[in-house]
Design an enzyme around this catalytic site. Structure first.
Site, PDB file in Angstrom:
ATOM      1  N   TYR A  29       0.835  -1.203   0.000  1.00 35.09           N
ATOM      2  CA  TYR A  29       0.000   0.000   0.000  1.00 35.09           C
ATOM      3  C   TYR A  29       0.870   1.254   0.000  1.00 35.09           C
ATOM      4  O   TYR A  29       2.081   1.193   0.233  1.00 35.09           O
ATOM      5  CB  TYR A  29      -0.961   0.003   1.196  1.00 35.09           C
ATOM      6  N   ARG A  38       7.980   4.205  -4.711  1.00 30.94           N
ATOM      7  CA  ARG A  38       8.131   3.224  -3.626  1.00 30.94           C
ATOM      8  C   ARG A  38       7.122   2.074  -3.809  1.00 30.94           C
ATOM      9  O   ARG A  38       7.432   0.918  -3.540  1.00 30.94           O
ATOM     10  CB  ARG A  38       7.953   3.892  -2.261  1.00 30.94           C
ATOM     11  N   ARG A  87      -7.410 -20.652  -1.762  1.00 29.63           N
ATOM     12  CA  ARG A  87      -6.360 -20.466  -0.745  1.00 29.63           C
ATOM     13  C   ARG A  87      -5.218 -21.461  -0.917  1.00 29.63           C
ATOM     14  O   ARG A  87      -5.410 -22.679  -0.837  1.00 29.63           O
ATOM     15  CB  ARG A  87      -6.959 -20.611   0.656  1.00 29.63           C
ATOM     16  N   LYS A 134       6.550  -1.912   1.914  1.00 29.28           N
ATOM     17  CA  LYS A 134       5.368  -1.346   2.586  1.00 29.28           C
ATOM     18  C   LYS A 134       4.196  -2.298   2.359  1.00 29.28           C
ATOM     19  O   LYS A 134       3.381  -2.100   1.444  1.00 29.28           O
ATOM     20  CB  LYS A 134       5.090   0.066   2.059  1.00 29.28           C
ATOM     21  N   GLU A 155      12.129   2.280  14.237  1.00 27.99           N
ATOM     22  CA  GLU A 155      11.230   3.345  13.778  1.00 27.99           C
ATOM     23  C   GLU A 155       9.948   3.275  14.585  1.00 27.99           C
ATOM     24  O   GLU A 155       9.795   2.408  15.441  1.00 27.99           O
ATOM     25  CB  GLU A 155      10.946   3.193  12.281  1.00 27.99           C
ATOM     26  N   LEU A 168      11.385   1.271   7.167  1.00 28.55           N
ATOM     27  CA  LEU A 168      10.821   1.643   5.871  1.00 28.55           C
ATOM     28  C   LEU A 168      11.453   2.976   5.466  1.00 28.55           C
ATOM     29  O   LEU A 168      11.595   3.869   6.302  1.00 28.55           O
ATOM     30  CB  LEU A 168       9.298   1.825   6.012  1.00 28.55           C
TER      31      LEU A 168
HETATM   32  N1  PLP Z   1       7.737   3.648   8.902  1.00 28.56           N
HETATM   33  C1  PLP Z   1       6.608   2.926   8.940  1.00 28.56           C
HETATM   34  C2  PLP Z   1       6.625   1.573   9.582  1.00 28.56           C
HETATM   35  C3  PLP Z   1       5.419   3.434   8.387  1.00 28.56           C
HETATM   36  O1  PLP Z   1       4.287   2.701   8.428  1.00 28.56           O
HETATM   37  C4  PLP Z   1       5.426   4.725   7.818  1.00 28.56           C
HETATM   38  C5  PLP Z   1       4.216   5.290   7.249  1.00 28.56           C
HETATM   39  O2  PLP Z   1       3.176   4.707   7.214  1.00 28.56           O
HETATM   40  C6  PLP Z   1       6.637   5.445   7.818  1.00 28.56           C
HETATM   41  C7  PLP Z   1       7.762   4.874   8.353  1.00 28.56           C
HETATM   42  C8  PLP Z   1       6.695   6.820   7.231  1.00 28.56           C
HETATM   43  O3  PLP Z   1       6.627   6.747   5.833  1.00 28.56           O
HETATM   44  P1  PLP Z   1       6.112   7.991   4.994  1.00 28.56           P
HETATM   45  O4  PLP Z   1       6.954   9.151   5.401  1.00 28.56           O
HETATM   46  O5  PLP Z   1       6.361   7.594   3.576  1.00 28.56           O
HETATM   47  O6  PLP Z   1       4.681   8.170   5.318  1.00 28.56           O
END
Ligand code: PLP
Length: 292
Positions: free
Chosen positions: A33, A52, A100, A149, A182, A207
Site C-alpha cells: 500500500y 516506492r 487459498r 510497505k 522506527e 521503511l
Molecule cells: N515507517 C513505517 C513503519 C510506516 O508505516 C510509515 C508510514 O506509514 C513510515 C515509516 C513513514 O513513511 P512515509 O513518510 O512515507 O509516510
C-alpha cells in the site's frame, strides 16, 4: 455527501465496498500500500510514493495492476468524489483472489486495487505539533523485510495499542541491540546536544519514509547537519530534541519518551522549523497533472 471507495474498477458506496473472502490481502496480508497526503485538494509527493509502490510490488514479485497515470486518475478521482480537501489517500494492491494456497496464484489472476480517502483537520495536526507528542519504546517484533510497505501491519497495530493503553501517542520500536528502528507508522529522529540531526539509515530495519527523505532535503536546504546512524533509547532520552516523520503526521515533535522529558519538554526549534518549511521542499501535484 455519500463517501465512496474504489474497488477493482468501481467507485462503490462505503457500505458496499468489499473484497472477496479469498482475496490474498485478506488471507495472507499479501498486499502492498501507499498513503499520500492531500493538501488543498492536491497530492503531495505522488511521484516518490508511486516509485516506492513500484519497488514494493517488484520486491514481492507482484504485477503492477496498471500504469502510474491510471493509478493517478484513481487517486485523484477518489479524493474528488469524497471531497477531501486536506487529508490522506490510501492505495492498496493485493495479489488478487484465488483458491487459498500459500504459493502464488496463476499469472492471469488480476491484482486487487482498493483506494479510499479520509479528511484530516490541519488545525488539529498543528495543535498536536505545538504541544508535542509522547512515545513509548518496545521491542520490534516484525519480520525482516520492513523495507517493503506491506499491508501486514499486525506488529505495528499491537505496538500502537500498547502505546494507547499507556496513555502515549506512538510506539518507537527497538531492535535486539537496543537501537531504535522506527515508529509504528513513522520514522524516528533525534537532535544531538551539538545540534546534529540523527536518523537510522534506511538500509536496515526501517521503511524508507518519503517524509524522512523530504525532511532530509529540507534540512540540507537549511544547512543543518545530519547523520544517518542508529541511536539507542538512552541516547534519544538525553537528546536535545526528538521528532518523527510520516505522510500523515508530517514532522511531529516528540516531547516524552517512556515518560522521560526530552529537552525543555517543549517541541524543539529544529523540528518545528522543518515542519514549517516541509511543503516548500515537497512536490505538490495539481489535480490535472498526471505523472508521465
Ligand atoms: N515507517 C513505517 C513503519 C510506516 O508505516 C510509515 C508510514 O506509514 C513510515 C515509516 C513513514 O513513511 P512515509 O513518510 O512515507 O509516510
Amino acid at each position: 455527501m455519500a463517501r465512496v471507495i474504489y474497488v477493482n474498477g468501481v467507485y462503490a458506496p462505503y457500505a458496499d465496498a468489499g473484497v472477496h473472502a479469498e482475496d490474498r490481502g485478506f488471507q495472507f496480508a499479501d498486499g502492498v500500500y501507499e498513503v499520500c497526503e492531500v493538501r488543498d485538494g492536491c497530492l503531495v509527493d505522488e511521484r516518490r510514493h508511486m516509485a516506492r509502490l513500484q519497488r514494493s510490488l517488484s520486491e514481492l514479485r507482484m504485477a503492477e495492476p496498471m500504469d502510474l497515470r491510471s493509478l493517478g486518475v484513481i487517486l485523484r478521482e477518489t479524493v474528488r468524489r469524497n471531497r477531501v480537501k486536506n487529508g490522506m489517500v490510501y492505495l492498496q494492491i493485493t495479489r488478487g483472489v484465488s483458491r487459498r494456497d500459500f504459493a502464488f496464484p496463476p499469472a492471469d489472476v488480476a491484482p486487487s486495487v482498493v483506494c479510499f480517502a479520509h479528511s484530516l483537520s490541519r488545525e488539529k495536526g498543528s495543535k498536536r505539533a505545538a504541544a508535542g507528542i509522547s512515545v513509548i519504546t518496545l521491542p520490534d517484533i516484525r519480520w525482516t523485510r520492513v523495507d517493503i510497505k506491506t499491508t501486514g501491519l499486525l506488529a505495528q497495530s499491537l505496538a500502537r495499542q500498547q502505546a494507547k493503553d499507556a496513555g502515549a501517542d506512538e510506539a518507537w520500536m527497538v531492535d535486539k541491540d537496543g537501537f531504535v528502528t522506527e515508529g509504528a507508522s513513522c520514522n524516528a529522529w533525534i537532535v544531538t546536544g551539538a545540534g546534529k540531526l540523527v536518523t537510522r539509515p534506511a538500509e536496515s530495519g526501517i521503511l524508507r519514509g518519503i517524509t524522512r527523505e523530504v525532511a532530509m532535503e529540507a534540512a540540507r536546504a537549511k544547512g543543518l547537519r545530519f547523520e544517518e546512524r542508529p541511536f539507542t533509547v538512552e541516547e534519544a532520552k538525553s537528546a536535545s530534541e526528538a521528532f518523527q516523520t510520516s505522510a500523515s503526521g508530517l514532522v511531529m515533535p516528540v516531547v516524552r519518551i517512556d515518560g522521560h522529558v526530552i529537552g525543555s519538554g517543549m517541541p524543539g526549534d529544529i523540528a518545528l522549523e522543518l515542519r514549517k518549511t516541509y511543503h516548500n521542499v515537497a512536490e505538490i501535484s495539481s489535480p490535472h497533472e498526471l505523472l508521465a
